[in-house]
Design a protein around this motif. Structure first.
Motif, short mmCIF file in Angstrom:
data_model
loop_
_atom_site.label_atom_id
_atom_site.label_comp_id
_atom_site.label_asym_id
_atom_site.label_seq_id
_atom_site.Cartn_x
_atom_site.Cartn_y
_atom_site.Cartn_z
N PRO A 160 0.77 -1.25 0.04
CA PRO A 160 -0.05 0.04 -0.10
C PRO A 160 1.00 1.04 0.24
O PRO A 160 1.82 1.41 0.63
CB PRO A 160 -0.83 0.00 1.21
N THR A 161 0.34 2.52 -0.48
CA THR A 161 0.74 3.58 -0.60
C THR A 161 0.07 4.44 0.30
O THR A 161 -1.17 4.58 0.21
CB THR A 161 0.99 4.28 -2.03
N ARG A 162 0.77 5.14 1.24
CA ARG A 162 0.04 6.26 1.96
C ARG A 162 0.63 7.33 2.33
O ARG A 162 1.61 7.40 2.30
CB ARG A 162 -0.06 5.59 3.64
N ILE A 163 -0.33 8.61 2.28
CA ILE A 163 0.36 9.75 2.34
C ILE A 163 -0.54 10.56 3.59
O ILE A 163 -1.79 10.09 3.64
CB ILE A 163 0.34 10.60 1.13
N SER A 164 -0.01 11.74 3.97
CA SER A 164 -0.89 12.38 4.77
C SER A 164 -0.67 13.87 4.48
O SER A 164 0.21 14.45 4.18
CB SER A 164 -0.46 12.32 6.41
N GLY A 165 -1.93 14.56 4.57
CA GLY A 165 -1.77 15.99 4.44
C GLY A 165 -3.25 16.59 4.50
O GLY A 165 -4.26 15.65 4.28
N MET A 168 -10.58 3.23 8.41
CA MET A 168 -10.62 4.30 7.23
C MET A 168 -12.05 4.11 6.50
O MET A 168 -12.44 3.16 6.33
CB MET A 168 -9.16 4.12 6.49
N THR A 169 -12.38 5.12 5.82
CA THR A 169 -13.50 5.33 4.78
C THR A 169 -13.08 5.14 3.41
O THR A 169 -12.29 5.62 2.85
CB THR A 169 -13.94 6.81 5.12
N ARG A 170 -13.78 4.27 2.85
CA ARG A 170 -13.70 4.06 1.43
C ARG A 170 -13.83 5.34 0.23
O ARG A 170 -15.12 5.79 0.60
CB ARG A 170 -14.36 2.85 0.85
N VAL A 171 -13.01 5.57 -0.26
CA VAL A 171 -13.23 6.70 -1.40
C VAL A 171 -13.59 6.04 -2.66
O VAL A 171 -14.25 6.50 -3.39
CB VAL A 171 -12.11 7.61 -1.35
N SER A 172 -12.87 4.92 -2.97
CA SER A 172 -12.90 4.33 -4.25
C SER A 172 -12.51 2.83 -3.97
O SER A 172 -12.10 2.69 -2.93
CB SER A 172 -11.98 4.97 -5.29
N GLY A 216 -4.74 17.49 6.65
CA GLY A 216 -5.72 17.14 7.59
C GLY A 216 -5.96 15.66 7.76
O GLY A 216 -6.93 15.24 8.53
N HIS A 217 -5.71 15.10 6.71
CA HIS A 217 -6.17 13.47 6.50
C HIS A 217 -5.25 12.58 6.05
O HIS A 217 -3.92 13.07 5.74
CB HIS A 217 -7.07 13.48 5.19
N THR A 218 -5.22 11.20 6.17
CA THR A 218 -4.48 10.24 5.73
C THR A 218 -5.11 9.63 4.73
O THR A 218 -6.37 9.18 4.59
CB THR A 218 -4.02 9.43 7.02
N PHE A 219 -4.47 9.30 3.59
CA PHE A 219 -4.96 8.51 2.41
C PHE A 219 -3.97 7.38 2.27
O PHE A 219 -2.94 7.40 2.27
CB PHE A 219 -5.01 9.45 1.13
N GLU A 220 -4.68 6.43 1.50
CA GLU A 220 -4.06 4.96 1.63
C GLU A 220 -4.49 4.31 0.02
O GLU A 220 -5.98 4.19 -0.03
CB GLU A 220 -4.04 4.25 2.67
N VAL A 221 -3.68 3.91 -0.67
CA VAL A 221 -3.81 3.13 -2.03
C VAL A 221 -3.79 1.82 -1.55
O VAL A 221 -2.76 1.36 -1.05
CB VAL A 221 -3.15 3.63 -3.10
N ARG A 222 -4.78 0.80 -1.83
CA ARG A 222 -4.56 -0.74 -1.70
C ARG A 222 -4.79 -1.38 -2.95
O ARG A 222 -5.76 -0.82 -3.77
CB ARG A 222 -5.32 -1.21 -0.51
N ALA A 223 -4.23 -2.42 -3.09
CA ALA A 223 -4.58 -3.34 -4.37
C ALA A 223 -5.93 -3.87 -4.30
O ALA A 223 -6.69 -3.99 -3.36
CB ALA A 223 -3.58 -4.68 -4.43
N ASP A 224 -6.19 -4.23 -5.62
CA ASP A 224 -7.65 -4.75 -5.75
C ASP A 224 -7.97 -5.99 -4.76
O ASP A 224 -6.87 -6.77 -4.61
CB ASP A 224 -7.87 -5.21 -7.15
#
Length: 133
Positions: free
Chosen positions: A100-105, A123-127, A107-115
């Motif tokens: 996974p790739t994770r970034i913060s900025g 965490m909340t699902r965005v896509s 005021g949030h943290t975002f993460e990309v995960r594989a299918d």
């Protein structure tokens, strides 16, 4: 003595091969890259060289979370990049790496995960592949 060192070397090689083979079965795909690009997939202009680690021709818009627009793209030297932009003038972030790739900025943290990977806890699902907190 020679027989023992050869046996030990073979055992180490076999253990290493088994460990590497186990890793290769983990899914690291992002189906979003299989879709056709549309106008909203274009990344907004940022300051010069900001997108240097990003293959901008591969970017895909994946949604918005509390005012932060999100794109994923392939990296120039890595498998995945996540671009988070609140304001292209002064509030944005880019993170590239493996999954996974994770970034913060912003005021949030975002993460990309594989299918097919499970959602990260809390965490909340965005896509399909991107989560936020």
């Amino acid at each position: 003595m020679r027989h023992r060192s050869s046996t030990a070397a073979c055992a180490i090689a076999l253990i290493s091969l088994t460990a590497l083979t186990g890793c290769s079965f983990a899914s690291t795909t992002l189906a979003v890259f299989e879709t056709d690009r549309v106008a909203e997939d274009e990344l907004p202009p940022l300051e010069e060289d900001s997108y240097s680690p990003v293959d901008v021709e591969s970017s895909r818009y994946v949604g918005e979370y509390e005012g932060v627009s999100l794109w994923i793209a392939k990296g120039t030297d890595s498998s995945t990049c996540l671009v988070a932009i609140t304001d292209p003038e002064d509030d944005w972030g880019i993170g590239c790496g493996g999954l996974p790739t994770r970034i913060s900025g912003s005021g949030h943290t975002f993460e990309v995960r594989a299918d097919d990977w499970p959602a990260p806890e809390g965490m909340t699902r965005v896509s399909d592949n991107v989560y936020a907190e």
